[in-house]
Design a protein around this motif. Sequence first.
Motif, PDB file in Angstrom:
ATOM      1  N   GLU B  23       0.833  -1.205   0.000  1.00 24.14           N
ATOM      2  CA  GLU B  23       0.000   0.000   0.000  1.00 24.14           C
ATOM      3  C   GLU B  23       0.862   1.247   0.000  1.00 24.14           C
ATOM      4  N   LEU B  24       1.914   1.192   0.864  1.00 23.66           N
ATOM      5  CA  LEU B  24       2.815   2.323   0.986  1.00 23.66           C
ATOM      6  C   LEU B  24       3.410   2.695  -0.362  1.00 23.66           C
ATOM      7  N   SER B  26       2.301   1.902  -3.378  1.00 17.84           N
ATOM      8  CA  SER B  26       1.349   2.398  -4.376  1.00 17.84           C
ATOM      9  C   SER B  26       0.899   3.810  -3.994  1.00 17.84           C
ATOM     10  N   PHE B  27       0.867   4.086  -2.691  1.00 19.80           N
ATOM     11  CA  PHE B  27       0.550   5.453  -2.230  1.00 19.80           C
ATOM     12  C   PHE B  27       1.557   6.431  -2.830  1.00 19.80           C
ATOM     13  N   ILE B  28       2.857   6.074  -2.686  1.00 20.05           N
ATOM     14  CA  ILE B  28       3.910   6.987  -3.154  1.00 20.05           C
ATOM     15  C   ILE B  28       3.818   7.178  -4.664  1.00 20.05           C
ATOM     16  N   GLU B  30       1.257   6.861  -6.563  1.00 20.10           N
ATOM     17  CA  GLU B  30       0.080   7.630  -6.929  1.00 20.10           C
ATOM     18  C   GLU B  30       0.268   9.115  -6.579  1.00 20.10           C
TER      19      GLU B  30
END
Lengths: 118, 886
Positions: B23-24, B26-28, B30
């Motif tokens: 998640e981390l 893909s957060f970055i 995005e």
Amino acid sequence: MTPERPPTPDRLLPLTPAIAQILLALADADRHGYGIMQEVARLTDGAVRMGPGTLYGTIKRMLAARLIVDTDDRPGPDDDDERRRYYRITPLGRRVLAAESARMAMLLGAARAKRVYP
Amino acid sequence: MTRLLLALTRLLPPALRRAHGRELRSFITEARARRTMSAWQIASDLIVSIAREWIDAVARRRDRATAAGDRRPTLDLIHGVTRDVRHAGRLLARSPGFTIAAVLTLALGIGGNTAMYALADATVLRPLHVAQPERLVAWSWTSAYPDFKAYAARRDVFDGVLAISTGGVAIEADGASELVSGAFVSGNALDVLGVGVGIGRPLVAADDILNTAVVGVLSDDYWRSRFGGDRSIIGRVVRINSQPVTIVGVAEPGFRGISVATAPSIYVPLTAATQLRTGPFARPAMFETRNMVWLTVVGRLRSDVTAAQAAAAMDSQYRSWEPGEAGATERLRLIPLTTRALGGDGSDKVQRFVVLLVGVVALTLLIGCANLANLLIARSAARRAEVGVRLALGASRAHIARQSLVESFLLACLGGTAGLAVAAGAVQVLGAYQLPDGIDIKALRLTLDSGTFAAAAVLTLVTAALFGVAPAWGASGVDVIASLRRGSNRHSGGDRVRAVLVAVQVALCLVLLTGSGLLLRSLLHALDVPLGFDARGVVTASINPGLARHDAGRARAYQAEALARVRALPAVAAAAWATFIPSNGQMFHVVDIDGAAPGSKPPDFQVSLVGPEYFGATGTRLLQGRPFTSDDRAGAEPVAIVSHAAAKTHWAGRDAVGGRIKPGGSDRWHTVVGVVNDVLVGDLGDTPPPLVYYPFGQPIGGPLGPLDAAHLLVRGTGDAEALQAAVARTLRDVDAGMPLYDIVPFAEHVRELLMPQRLGLMLMTFFSVLTLTLAAVGIYGVATYVAELRAAELSIRIALGADRAAIRRLVLWRGVMPAAAGIAVGLLLALWASQLLHAFLYDVSPRDPLTFVSASVGLLLLAVLATWWPARRAARVDPMAALRQI
């Protein structure tokens, strides 16, 4: 092994700003991490942008404290991504948020009475 | 940048990464893609979080362990190290001078090495971004189109054969025109290379057909920089050299062509050359004739064929077309593309140059380590009493050693972090220089990505181990009883270690000093080389009428008008058009010589068309005969001027003036009317090739027509900058639509010749000064230490009547001796290492005695100077004061 007793809301107060913001962001809808960051930014008019480290570090602690849970319910198929996990506020989380809000309200009331804040 | 951020997340504690790592990331990705957060915001959040989460993780483990009554050694170690880190931090904060000096040394060393790693990665380490580059080979010479077709038909040897021809093209889109590098490639090229497209479709064989609409594939870099990564580019029509070209695809990210020397921005089919290019390279005939040799050919070997077998097969195929040439020309070689990619025949040079640069900065780091070890030993000697007390109170020797190591690691980490900033700065500085073969470092797009980040981290750890071990060893070896006795700093071998460290430092320093000395001397020699022209006060300007599709009439009118107006400018002594600027670019042409032995192969001459005042403008001396005049125009008797080398080689024993030569492909004989001195054409140190000049007004055909690039050379008598501005203004006034570029001082072209030497010299000088300073500090430190250590003994000697001069000599000797030993070892090392420099030295032997002697003597003087002060102090010591200390 005795199961760990769920903590009472008061024991967790005052909340760190990050926890309070995340609870607030999840109060009306389940969201994924990026969505939480966006919602927090929206609620604070862009003043607060949570970085990934802070966000997921806090989420991990909140999961452990059972303020929030993972949810399997997915929103609509649009804008969905398999890597995303959605988070939902628990009843405990709601009570903690309410208690924190009450604490802040009390503080705000006192500040107004002494004319520190309009 | 995003990659660097993603790499940072790996430093988070494993528990958090397991739970939220994906998640981390893909957060970055995005947040960066949508630009909701700046890289800096994310990075600072990550760094703070890494510290917080680790403290949290360790604290939680400790709580759990304490609750369970668990006392595992690893936990103790974690607690101990945390405590040590805090302790070391306090110690470092207490002596900011030392800390800053140490961190700065490390930052320069680690940062410099990191930047060099990035450079080495981009040139010699990273394989080309193609499928299985190890099976790709390039022909050692360029080929004609029919030859390429014949090679391509050899399916028994190759899985596929492609051809490529690169050159500058003007791309016009959104109303703006820009000169970029373009590649004309056979339709199968991307397929043979195994390069896909990011969006759209690749070029295919069906695109590579004469007289069809031209399509092109952009490079990913160019698509992003020029079109902002706009996906609607597919299907858009841009103009290349004023002709419409439909963009059908964007090559996959990371593909920058097959040569480090050029990274094409756009790929178009070979046959499009007839529509996009001008002059001889636009004739449909070049797809039929074997006389035009213009293609770089690259083949993908079949898995059951070796490069040597393939080379033999292709060589015999070539010989079958040229039976007359058997044995006359060199044999065909097939060069692995990984090597060829470094820039043709000079690939070896590039490789050696990069190794040299890496060597220089690695040496500096080593010297820095020796120096730091020295300083740390001095510190631990000063802390001897403290250590003694702690040992007496029951601290283990292992613990003392660990603490010393932790201090070193903390220093190294601070240095490594600061080093990243140094590396970023160094990459900027490097961007202004070129590698051998004119490879612009800027075009290599050096980046600090996770690879360089990892390299910096490894370097930091290795560095800490290098300079931390000796002090740790020393600190743990303290004699408890002796150290507790006040002031009795008895010898414990520490000064011997320090003497060795100084010797090492001096030895390595000498290697760098001799290296920079050799480079400096060769640069001075190179600047002295007879260039055959005088670049001072000359301004050049270049035009390329073909790029704008001007017709020959407009080009000629422009040239005449521009020359007349520039000539009329005040302070202009001479001005002339030429098709070639000495030292910059080569154009060879076959010539027939009247009276040559029948059947002999006509020689290749470097050729240039020049105006009447050309030799005056460049300062090239006329040795014999007459220069060109304005009467040497079309229709007049064809004439030529040859260089001294040409006259000597081809008219040996005869008078070149009056001889006749015929440009290849022409049917008119030109009479030689003059001989001029040789000029430098390619690299310094090359023997001057035979050169022939024809009058600018008497075109000889071939790729030197009115629509091809031409250069105006203007010699001024006054201020060069003012002249440059005036020339630029005048040329634009004549015709604003003329593609005009490179209005620069001639000296600029010459400067580029020496770029690699300058880069090497700049780095070597910088690091030599740095290491000299470090060496001086080291020698001074040892001498002071010796003087203090022996203060009591020296005092007794003085009290007993010893000669103060003898005392001074003693201390001086103890300080200078290690330096002298270092110089002796360093000389041997330097003699060996200077062989590496050989290829970059001009007219200087790698064993140049002057350089070696002056560097050694200089270092020795430095050692004496650095020891002088402590020696003087020791000799002036007041015996009573020193004796009372015992």
